[in-house]
Each structure stands twice: as structure tokens, then as C-alpha cells.
Design a protein around this motif. Structure first.
Motif, PDB file in Angstrom:
ATOM      1  N   GLY A 247       0.800  -1.219   0.000  1.00  0.00           N
ATOM      2  CA  GLY A 247       0.000   0.000   0.000  1.00  0.00           C
ATOM      3  C   GLY A 247       0.833   1.269   0.000  1.00  0.00           C
ATOM      4  N   GLY A 248       2.061   1.202   0.547  1.00  0.00           N
ATOM      5  CA  GLY A 248       2.922   2.376   0.568  1.00  0.00           C
ATOM      6  C   GLY A 248       2.327   3.506   1.378  1.00  0.00           C
ATOM      7  N   LEU A 249       2.608   4.730   0.959  1.00  0.00           N
ATOM      8  CA  LEU A 249       2.163   5.909   1.693  1.00  0.00           C
ATOM      9  C   LEU A 249       0.684   6.209   1.475  1.00  0.00           C
ATOM     10  CD1 LEU A 249       2.922   8.306   3.506  1.00  0.00           C
ATOM     11  CD2 LEU A 249       3.467   9.599   1.416  1.00  0.00           C
ATOM     12  N   LEU A 250       0.244   6.184   0.223  1.00  0.00           N
ATOM     13  CA  LEU A 250      -1.124   6.590  -0.105  1.00  0.00           C
ATOM     14  C   LEU A 250      -2.000   5.454  -0.610  1.00  0.00           C
ATOM     15  CD1 LEU A 250      -0.332   9.989  -1.879  1.00  0.00           C
ATOM     16  CD2 LEU A 250      -1.092   9.630   0.478  1.00  0.00           C
ATOM     17  N   GLY A 251      -1.443   4.254  -0.770  1.00  0.00           N
ATOM     18  CA  GLY A 251      -2.229   3.122  -1.216  1.00  0.00           C
ATOM     19  C   GLY A 251      -2.347   3.010  -2.723  1.00  0.00           C
ATOM     20  N   LYS A 252      -2.873   1.889  -3.154  1.00  0.00           N
ATOM     21  CA  LYS A 252      -3.042   1.631  -4.588  1.00  0.00           C
ATOM     22  C   LYS A 252      -4.293   2.281  -5.155  1.00  0.00           C
ATOM     23  CE  LYS A 252      -0.653  -2.850  -4.657  1.00  0.00           C
ATOM     24  NZ  LYS A 252      -0.789  -4.304  -4.942  1.00  0.00           N
ATOM     25  N   GLY A 253      -5.182   2.704  -4.303  1.00  0.00           N
ATOM     26  CA  GLY A 253      -6.427   3.304  -4.770  1.00  0.00           C
ATOM     27  C   GLY A 253      -7.625   2.454  -4.397  1.00  0.00           C
ATOM     28  N   TYR A 254      -8.759   3.089  -4.238  1.00  0.00           N
ATOM     29  CA  TYR A 254      -9.967   2.401  -3.815  1.00  0.00           C
ATOM     30  C   TYR A 254     -10.397   1.365  -4.845  1.00  0.00           C
ATOM     31  CZ  TYR A 254     -14.711   1.745  -2.028  1.00  0.00           C
ATOM     32  OH  TYR A 254     -15.862   1.213  -1.523  1.00  0.00           O
ATOM     33  N   GLY A 255     -10.559   0.128  -4.399  1.00  0.00           N
ATOM     34  CA  GLY A 255     -10.970  -0.955  -5.273  1.00  0.00           C
ATOM     35  C   GLY A 255      -9.856  -1.558  -6.089  1.00  0.00           C
ATOM     36  N   LEU A 256      -8.599  -1.131  -5.839  1.00  0.00           N
ATOM     37  CA  LEU A 256      -7.478  -1.592  -6.660  1.00  0.00           C
ATOM     38  C   LEU A 256      -6.484  -2.449  -5.877  1.00  0.00           C
ATOM     39  CD1 LEU A 256      -6.753   1.734  -8.610  1.00  0.00           C
ATOM     40  CD2 LEU A 256      -8.147  -0.221  -9.343  1.00  0.00           C
ATOM     41  N   GLY A 257      -6.863  -2.936  -4.730  1.00  0.00           N
ATOM     42  CA  GLY A 257      -5.959  -3.777  -3.947  1.00  0.00           C
ATOM     43  C   GLY A 257      -5.905  -5.193  -4.489  1.00  0.00           C
ATOM     44  N   SER A 258      -4.779  -5.578  -5.040  1.00  0.00           N
ATOM     45  CA  SER A 258      -4.679  -6.891  -5.688  1.00  0.00           C
ATOM     46  C   SER A 258      -4.799  -8.039  -4.682  1.00  0.00           C
ATOM     47  CB  SER A 258      -3.359  -6.999  -6.452  1.00  0.00           C
ATOM     48  OG  SER A 258      -2.263  -6.787  -5.581  1.00  0.00           O
ATOM     49  N   GLN A 259      -4.250  -7.891  -3.497  1.00  0.00           N
ATOM     50  CA  GLN A 259      -4.294  -8.975  -2.521  1.00  0.00           C
ATOM     51  C   GLN A 259      -5.729  -9.327  -2.133  1.00  0.00           C
ATOM     52  OE1 GLN A 259      -0.952  -9.924  -3.034  1.00  0.00           O
ATOM     53  NE2 GLN A 259      -1.359 -10.751  -1.001  1.00  0.00           N
ATOM     54  N   SER A 260      -6.557  -8.318  -1.945  1.00  0.00           N
ATOM     55  CA  SER A 260      -7.939  -8.573  -1.553  1.00  0.00           C
ATOM     56  C   SER A 260      -8.841  -8.818  -2.755  1.00  0.00           C
ATOM     57  CB  SER A 260      -8.480  -7.392  -0.741  1.00  0.00           C
ATOM     58  OG  SER A 260      -8.363  -6.182  -1.481  1.00  0.00           O
ATOM     59  N   GLN A 261      -8.686  -8.029  -3.807  1.00  0.00           N
ATOM     60  CA  GLN A 261      -9.558  -8.162  -4.963  1.00  0.00           C
ATOM     61  C   GLN A 261      -9.362  -9.502  -5.674  1.00  0.00           C
ATOM     62  OE1 GLN A 261     -11.910  -6.043  -5.582  1.00  0.00           O
ATOM     63  NE2 GLN A 261     -11.300  -4.416  -4.181  1.00  0.00           N
ATOM     64  N   LEU A 262      -8.143 -10.028  -5.653  1.00  0.00           N
ATOM     65  CA  LEU A 262      -7.853 -11.310  -6.300  1.00  0.00           C
ATOM     66  C   LEU A 262      -7.863 -12.474  -5.313  1.00  0.00           C
ATOM     67  CD1 LEU A 262      -4.982 -10.146  -8.707  1.00  0.00           C
ATOM     68  CD2 LEU A 262      -7.428 -10.422  -9.204  1.00  0.00           C
ATOM     69  N   ASN A 263      -8.351 -12.204  -4.099  1.00  0.00           N
ATOM     70  CA  ASN A 263      -8.559 -13.245  -3.079  1.00  0.00           C
ATOM     71  C   ASN A 263      -7.282 -13.928  -2.605  1.00  0.00           C
ATOM     72  OD1 ASN A 263     -11.410 -12.960  -2.918  1.00  0.00           O
ATOM     73  ND2 ASN A 263     -11.624 -14.145  -4.812  1.00  0.00           N
ATOM     74  N   PHE A 264      -6.152 -13.230  -2.663  1.00  0.00           N
ATOM     75  CA  PHE A 264      -4.944 -13.773  -2.047  1.00  0.00           C
ATOM     76  C   PHE A 264      -4.997 -13.624  -0.524  1.00  0.00           C
ATOM     77  CE2 PHE A 264      -3.240 -12.768  -6.344  1.00  0.00           C
ATOM     78  CZ  PHE A 264      -2.768 -14.025  -6.662  1.00  0.00           C
ATOM     79  N   LEU A 265      -5.643 -12.561  -0.076  1.00  0.00           N
ATOM     80  CA  LEU A 265      -5.707 -12.261   1.350  1.00  0.00           C
ATOM     81  C   LEU A 265      -6.864 -13.020   1.984  1.00  0.00           C
ATOM     82  CD1 LEU A 265      -4.467 -10.481   3.609  1.00  0.00           C
ATOM     83  CD2 LEU A 265      -6.223  -8.778   3.058  1.00  0.00           C
ATOM     84  N   PRO A 266      -6.594 -13.955   2.922  1.00  0.00           N
ATOM     85  CA  PRO A 266      -7.672 -14.726   3.558  1.00  0.00           C
ATOM     86  C   PRO A 266      -8.439 -13.883   4.571  1.00  0.00           C
ATOM     87  CG  PRO A 266      -5.566 -15.277   4.543  1.00  0.00           C
ATOM     88  CD  PRO A 266      -5.262 -14.321   3.427  1.00  0.00           C
ATOM     89  N   GLU A 267      -9.697 -14.257   4.794  1.00  0.00           N
ATOM     90  CA  GLU A 267     -10.544 -13.569   5.777  1.00  0.00           C
ATOM     91  C   GLU A 267     -10.480 -12.058   5.598  1.00  0.00           C
ATOM     92  OE1 GLU A 267     -12.464 -15.368   7.546  1.00  0.00           O
ATOM     93  OE2 GLU A 267     -11.517 -17.303   7.156  1.00  0.00           O
ATOM     94  N   LYS A 268     -10.550 -11.633   4.346  1.00  0.00           N
ATOM     95  CA  LYS A 268     -10.364 -10.214   4.038  1.00  0.00           C
ATOM     96  C   LYS A 268     -11.487  -9.332   4.585  1.00  0.00           C
ATOM     97  CE  LYS A 268     -12.508 -10.998  -0.484  1.00  0.00           C
ATOM     98  NZ  LYS A 268     -12.315 -10.959  -1.955  1.00  0.00           N
ATOM     99  N   GLN A 269     -12.647  -9.917   4.823  1.00  0.00           N
ATOM    100  CA  GLN A 269     -13.777  -9.130   5.323  1.00  0.00           C
ATOM    101  C   GLN A 269     -13.880  -9.129   6.840  1.00  0.00           C
ATOM    102  OE1 GLN A 269     -13.946 -12.158   4.249  1.00  0.00           O
ATOM    103  NE2 GLN A 269     -15.633 -13.311   5.142  1.00  0.00           N
ATOM    104  N   THR A 270     -13.095  -9.975   7.510  1.00  0.00           N
ATOM    105  CA  THR A 270     -13.200 -10.066   8.975  1.00  0.00           C
ATOM    106  C   THR A 270     -11.854  -9.767   9.635  1.00  0.00           C
ATOM    107  OG1 THR A 270     -12.896 -12.480   8.768  1.00  0.00           O
ATOM    108  CG2 THR A 270     -15.153 -11.654   8.958  1.00  0.00           C
ATOM    109  N   ASP A 271     -11.075 -10.820   9.900  1.00  0.00           N
ATOM    110  CA  ASP A 271      -9.850 -10.645  10.687  1.00  0.00           C
ATOM    111  C   ASP A 271      -8.813  -9.766  10.007  1.00  0.00           C
ATOM    112  OD1 ASP A 271     -11.096 -12.312  12.424  1.00  0.00           O
ATOM    113  OD2 ASP A 271      -9.821 -14.051  12.067  1.00  0.00           O
TER     114      ASP A 271
END
Length: 384
Positions: A247-271
Motif C-alpha cells: 500500500g505504501g504511503l497513499l495506497g493503490k487506490g480504492y478498489g485496486l488492492g490486488s491482494q484482496s480483490q484477487l482473493n490472495f488475502l484470507p478472511e479479508k472481510q473479517t480478521d
């Protein structure tokens, strides 16, 4: 409303006066955090209100209404219900052990018809109330060091043991730490505090080796060396760190997070929703949300400080400690500074049970504020 006006007979009991005494800036800050959660849940669902964002916001506004209603309840009513609420929560924990519903390998829920309840969440409020009532009738000398302290010790350790048996180590630790902090705030002797810390440090190694389930022990070993099994037990922490760092200083932008949008990040909506926030809004977004959390904690502690009753001070402080521990544990877990224990980020993560607990707790905090001049009386002794 001035203090002098509030001293007129019957003035404080008027509904309009009570509503005016609620800290609406505090309420706005809570709403901003919940709104940030809804915004992130909308993003990770592919710019869709379902399945998370709409239910999250709907629950919040229902629970917000419950918080406002509870804030109008006289502090003497909370005082009278303190032990009954603890007792009911304790009996429900026993019922979980006997007939509870098992989900994901843990027996934490009671099914009452169509409704499922998690008694450990009720216990978080019940324990704070019971300890606040106990210490309200105890002298400062006995609160420092006396045989009376076996009673709050039992009030804390009994539910901790039942919750740990479910097993739910994260919630058990949260209850234990909340109870410990309330005892410290009530005036516990520094000798006992130092002895307790030393004893805990000495007990950690044997507890890890012999007192934990295999999966719990594996979580701790994974925390120490997540790269040892990057595609297995270390996957959650490593993916969370990738999201945080990218994400760096300002982030990739709203709706553009590859880890969450492409489901690499587990339990992205909770923990791990905080990692999602970090990826899309960067360091600035994370600090902004943490400042909101800090503001909530500061305002709640200030409410505890201005209360005229010992019960009100300890009750408000205990609820605030629980909330702060949620934030601390989840933030540390997401950053790889603590093992993954399944503690969500309050109001930001998806889930109704923790949100309800938090909002009921803050209903108590606001009741302390609204009724801060109330005189709560009790007889001497632990059971009065």
C-alpha cells in the motif's frame, strides 16, 4: 445544559436532558469507523453492497439505536443487574460446554431456535459489570492487597477456563486481560502486579508446550517463523504483510488492492480487513482510522474520569479496555507482531456478534456519562 441547571430536582430525569448529555461527537466517531468498514466491504465485494457492506451498515444503525436506548438507563439499574448479567453469561458458557453448537472445530455457540448466540461475548460485558460492582463496595486498602481479591480472581478465571476449553484462546486472553486491567485500575498492589507478570512469563513456555491444542501451538510457531511454511500455516501472515507493504504511503487506490480483490488475502472481510485498508489507502489511511480509534478510547476514558461513582468509573474504563484490546490485538496480528487468534477489528470488520457487544458496551459508557452525577450506593463487602 449547565451544571447548575442539572442540579435542579427532577431536571436530570427529563428525556430531552438525557439525550443532550450523550456525547454526540463520540457517536459520530463510531459512525465514521463503521462507515469506513462499510466502504472497505463494498470494495472487496467487487463494488457490491452484498454480501457484506449492506448487512454491516444495517446492523450498525440498529445497534446504534440500542446503544442510545441503553445510554438512557439509570446507572443504578446497571448496578443492580451487574451480578445477574454475569451469572446468566456464566450459565450460558456452561451450557455451551454441554450442548453448544460446533463450528469450524470449536464449540462456541448456543442455538436458541433460529437465533445463535455466543455467550463469551455476553461475558465480556458481564465481567466488567461484576468487577465494577464488587470494587464499588470495597475499601481502597482491601482493593490493594487482601483475601477479598480471591473473589475477583475467581470471577475472571472461571469464564476464562470455560472459554479456553471451547477452544477460543483469543477471547479467553481478551477476557483475562480485561479483568486484570480492571483490577489494576481499582488499586491492586504493585507487588501483586509484579508477581503476576513474573508468574505469567514463567508459565508461558510450559503452557505452550503442554496446555495448548496442536493447532494453537502451531499458530505460535508460525508467528515466530511464518516463512517456514509460506503456503501452509504461514500463508495468512505473509499475505497480510504483502498487503500492508504494497500500500505504501497513499495506497493503490480504492478498489485496486490486488491482494484482496484477487482473493490472495484470507478472511479479508473479517480478521484481515485492516490489511485490506492498508493496501488500498496506504499508511495515511491506516493512521486516519487508528486516530479515530484513539479518539473513541480517549473520549470513553474521559467519561470514566468524570463519573462521580466508583462503579461508573470502573465500568466505563473496563468497556474501554476491552475495545482497546480488540484494536491492539487485531492490529498486531495483521502486522505479524502477534499470533493469528481470530480477534476482529471492532466496527471495521464484518460480523454482528462483536459489533453488538461493542455497541452495548458503549451504551453502558454513555449511561455513565448521562448519569455521571448519580449516587450509586451499596453496603460493604463483596456480595452487597
Amino acid at each position: 445544559m449547565t451544571v447548575s441547571a442539572l442540579t435542579r430536582p427532577g431536571e436530570r430525569d427529563r428525556l430531552i436532558v438525557k439525550l443532550g448529555e450523550i456525547d454526540w461527537i463520540f457517536c459520530l466517531t463510531l459512525t465514521l469507523i463503521a462507515g469506513a468498514g462499510g466502504t472497505m466491504l463494498f470494495s472487496i465485494a467487487g463494488s457490491s453492497w452484498m454480501p457484506w457492506a449492506a448487512p454491516h451498515l444495517a446492523r450498525y444503525f440498529v445497534f446504534f439505536g440500542i446503544m442510545i436506548v441503553l445510554s438512557l438507563v439509570d446507572l443504578r439499574v446497571w448496578f443492580a443487574l451487574a451480578y445477574p448479567i454475569y451469572g446468566i453469561a456464566f450459565l450460558l458458557l456452561i451450557a455451551v460446554d454441554l450442548v453448544g453448537r460446533t463450528s469450524l472445530g470449536a464449540q462456541r455457540w448456543l442455538q436458541l431456535g433460529p437465533v445463535g448466540i455466543q455467550p463469551s461475548e455476553i461475558m465480556k460485558i458481564g465481567l466488567v459489570l461484576a468487577l465494577a460492582r464488587f470494587y464499588h463496595g470495597l475499601s481502597g486498602k482491601n482493593a490493594q492487597l487482601s483475601w477479598w481479591l480471591l473473589i475477583p480472581g475467581g470471577l475472571i478465571l472461571a469464564p476464562v477456563g470455560l472459554v479456553a476449553k471451547q477452544p477460543d484462546l483469543g477471547t479467553a486472553m481478551l477476557i483475562l486481560m480485561t479483568g486484570g486491567v480492571v483490577m489494576i485500575l481499582a488499586g491492586l498492589s504493585w507487588r501483586l502486579i509484579a508477581s503476576g507478570v513474573l508468574g505469567a512469563v514463567l508459565l508461558v513456555p510450559p503452557a505452550i508446550m503442554f496446555g495448548l491444542h496442536d493447532y494453537q501451538r502451531k499458530r505460535i510457531l508460525t508467528f515466530l517463523d511464518p516463512e517456514g511454511d509460506p503456503s501452509g500455516s504461514g500463508y495468512h501472515i505473509l499475505q497480510s504483510k504483502i498487503a500492508l507493504g504494497s500500500g505504501g504511503l497513499l495506497g493503490k487506490g480504492y478498489g485496486l488492492g490486488s491482494q484482496s480483490q484477487l482473493n490472495f488475502l484470507p478472511e479479508k472481510q473479517t480478521d484481515f480487513i485492516f490489511a485490506t485498508l492498508a493496501e488500498e489507502f496506504g499508511f495515511v489511511g491506516c493512521v486516519s482510522v487508528l486516530l479515530l480509534y484513539a479518539a473513541v478510547i480517549f473520549m470513553a476514558l474521559r467519561t470514566a474520569y468524570i463519573s462521580h461513582s466508583h462503579f461508573g468509573r470502573l465500568a466505563a474504563a473496563g468497556v474501554t479496555v476491552t475495545f482497546a484490546l480488540y484494536v491492539l490485538i487485531n492490529g498486531s496480528m495483521v502486522m505479524g507482531l502477534a499470533p493469528v487468534v481470530g480477534v476482529p477489528m471492532p466496527l471495521l470488520s464484518y460480523g454482528g456478534t462483536v459489533m453488538l457487544t461493542v455497541m452495548v458496551g458503549f451504551g453502558l459508557v454513555q449511561a455513565v456519562r448521562v448519569h455521571r452525577y448519580s449516587e450509586v450506593t451499596s453496603g460493604k463487602g463483596a456480595l452487597m
